[in-house]
Design an enzyme around this catalytic site. Sequence first.
Site, PDB file in Angstrom:
ATOM      1  NE  ARG A 104     106.408  59.593 101.721  1.00 26.81           N
ATOM      2  CZ  ARG A 104     105.701  58.698 102.383  1.00 26.81           C
ATOM      3  NH1 ARG A 104     105.274  57.603 101.775  1.00 26.81           N
ATOM      4  NH2 ARG A 104     105.410  58.869 103.638  1.00 26.81           N
ATOM      5  CB  THR A 108      99.998  64.164  97.265  1.00 30.59           C
ATOM      6  OG1 THR A 108     101.400  64.444  97.056  1.00 30.59           O
ATOM      7  CG2 THR A 108      99.202  65.456  97.090  1.00 30.59           C
ATOM      8  CG  ASP A 200     111.355  61.393 107.755  1.00 36.34           C
ATOM      9  OD1 ASP A 200     112.531  61.299 107.323  1.00 36.34           O
ATOM     10  OD2 ASP A 200     110.491  62.082 107.201  1.00 36.34           O
TER      11      ASP A 200
HETATM   12  C1  PRP Z   1     111.597  59.022 102.118  1.00 33.81           C
HETATM   13  C2  PRP Z   1     112.475  57.843 101.787  1.00 33.81           C
HETATM   14  C3  PRP Z   1     112.113  57.573 100.356  1.00 33.81           C
HETATM   15  C4  PRP Z   1     110.639  57.890 100.313  1.00 33.81           C
HETATM   16  C5  PRP Z   1     109.880  56.601 100.374  1.00 33.81           C
HETATM   17  O1  PRP Z   1     112.137  60.183 101.644  1.00 33.81           O
HETATM   18  O2  PRP Z   1     113.832  58.088 101.992  1.00 33.81           O
HETATM   19  O3  PRP Z   1     112.832  58.368  99.417  1.00 33.81           O
HETATM   20  O4  PRP Z   1     110.361  58.675 101.485  1.00 33.81           O
HETATM   21  O5  PRP Z   1     108.530  56.822 100.241  1.00 33.81           O
HETATM   22  P1  PRP Z   1     107.703  56.346  98.964  1.00 33.81           P
HETATM   23  O6  PRP Z   1     108.086  54.937  98.700  1.00 33.81           O
HETATM   24  O7  PRP Z   1     106.271  56.475  99.436  1.00 33.81           O
HETATM   25  O8  PRP Z   1     107.999  57.269  97.831  1.00 33.81           O
HETATM   26  P2  PRP Z   1     111.500  61.623 101.976  1.00 33.81           P
HETATM   27  O9  PRP Z   1     110.487  61.960 100.946  1.00 33.81           O
HETATM   28  O10 PRP Z   1     111.039  61.630 103.395  1.00 33.81           O
HETATM   29  O11 PRP Z   1     112.688  62.594 101.728  1.00 33.81           O
HETATM   30  P3  PRP Z   1     114.048  62.803 102.560  1.00 33.81           P
HETATM   31  O12 PRP Z   1     114.884  61.563 102.337  1.00 33.81           O
HETATM   32  O13 PRP Z   1     114.630  63.995 101.930  1.00 33.81           O
HETATM   33  O14 PRP Z   1     113.704  62.983 104.001  1.00 33.81           O
HETATM   34  N1  URA Z   2     109.635  57.570 104.230  1.00 33.32           N
HETATM   35  C1  URA Z   2     110.219  57.324 105.429  1.00 33.32           C
HETATM   36  O1  URA Z   2     111.287  57.873 105.743  1.00 33.32           O
HETATM   37  N2  URA Z   2     109.612  56.475 106.271  1.00 33.32           N
HETATM   38  C2  URA Z   2     108.459  55.857 105.953  1.00 33.32           C
HETATM   39  O2  URA Z   2     107.953  55.059 106.770  1.00 33.32           O
HETATM   40  C3  URA Z   2     107.866  56.134 104.710  1.00 33.32           C
HETATM   41  C4  URA Z   2     108.486  56.991 103.869  1.00 33.32           C
END
Ligand code: PRP
Ligand code: URA
Length: 209
Positions: A104, A108, A200
């Site tokens: 993400r 944004t 996170d």
């Molecule tokens: C997190 C999570 C999802 C996403 C969810 O990943 O593991 O993939 O955010 O958010 P959304 O529903 O708003 O798209 P992140 O982007 O933090 O990546 P990472 O797993 O590499 O830390």
């Molecule tokens: N991704 C995460 O890991 N945690 C949240 O709460 C939202 C997006």
Amino acid sequence: MSKVMIFDHPMIQHKVGIIRDENTDHKLFRELISEIGMFMAYEVTRDLPLEDVNVKTPICETTVKRVAGNSVAIIPILRAGLGMVDGMLNLLPNAKVGHVGLYRDEETAKPVSYYCKLPDNITTATCIVLDPMLATGGSAVAAVDFLKEKGAKNIKFMCIIAAPEGIETLSKAHPDVEIYCAAKDEGLNERKYIVPGLGDAGDRIFGTK
Ligand code: PRP
Ligand code: URA
């Protein structure tokens, strides 16, 4: 709209309570994410196709049921979805595993794609997409888009914590995709994090910041 299943099993709720706690360290967090995934897998795989196989018991020949070979593909969304893979493979050791890399954008909250490698059975298999967090739903929708572009027809989405906003977005974009969550939370905060959530997930699984 999608079929949505929220797990109310006491053991799952107990473990979800522990991973929400900010004092849970990354070793325990990682173990529990995997265990919760394994418990959820029992329900997610309830309608897997079975085939008849003849075996000989010590007493006589008989026909038994086996999960059809090559019938499951597990697709973690990188990174955090990786934390659920081992739990799923404990139950489905023959499943094939694909990877979809999405993160993400911090400004944004929109998903950015960086990797996609899928197994050869996705057009016929039950594809189970794994991600602990369904927040805005953007990453889940993008992952399912990839799978459908590659010909997947039977897709389920499995997460641990879901925001109502994410369930609605995924369900509207892909009403044929069943959604399984261990918990449905209150909503998103101004940074699009799930409230109360667990923070996170990727950082907590891998011990990064
Ligand atoms: C997190 C999570 C999802 C996403 C969810 O990943 O593991 O993939 O955010 O958010 P959304 O529903 O708003 O798209 P992140 O982007 O933090 O990546 P990472 O797993 O590499 O830390
Ligand atoms: N991704 C995460 O890991 N945690 C949240 O709460 C939202 C997006």
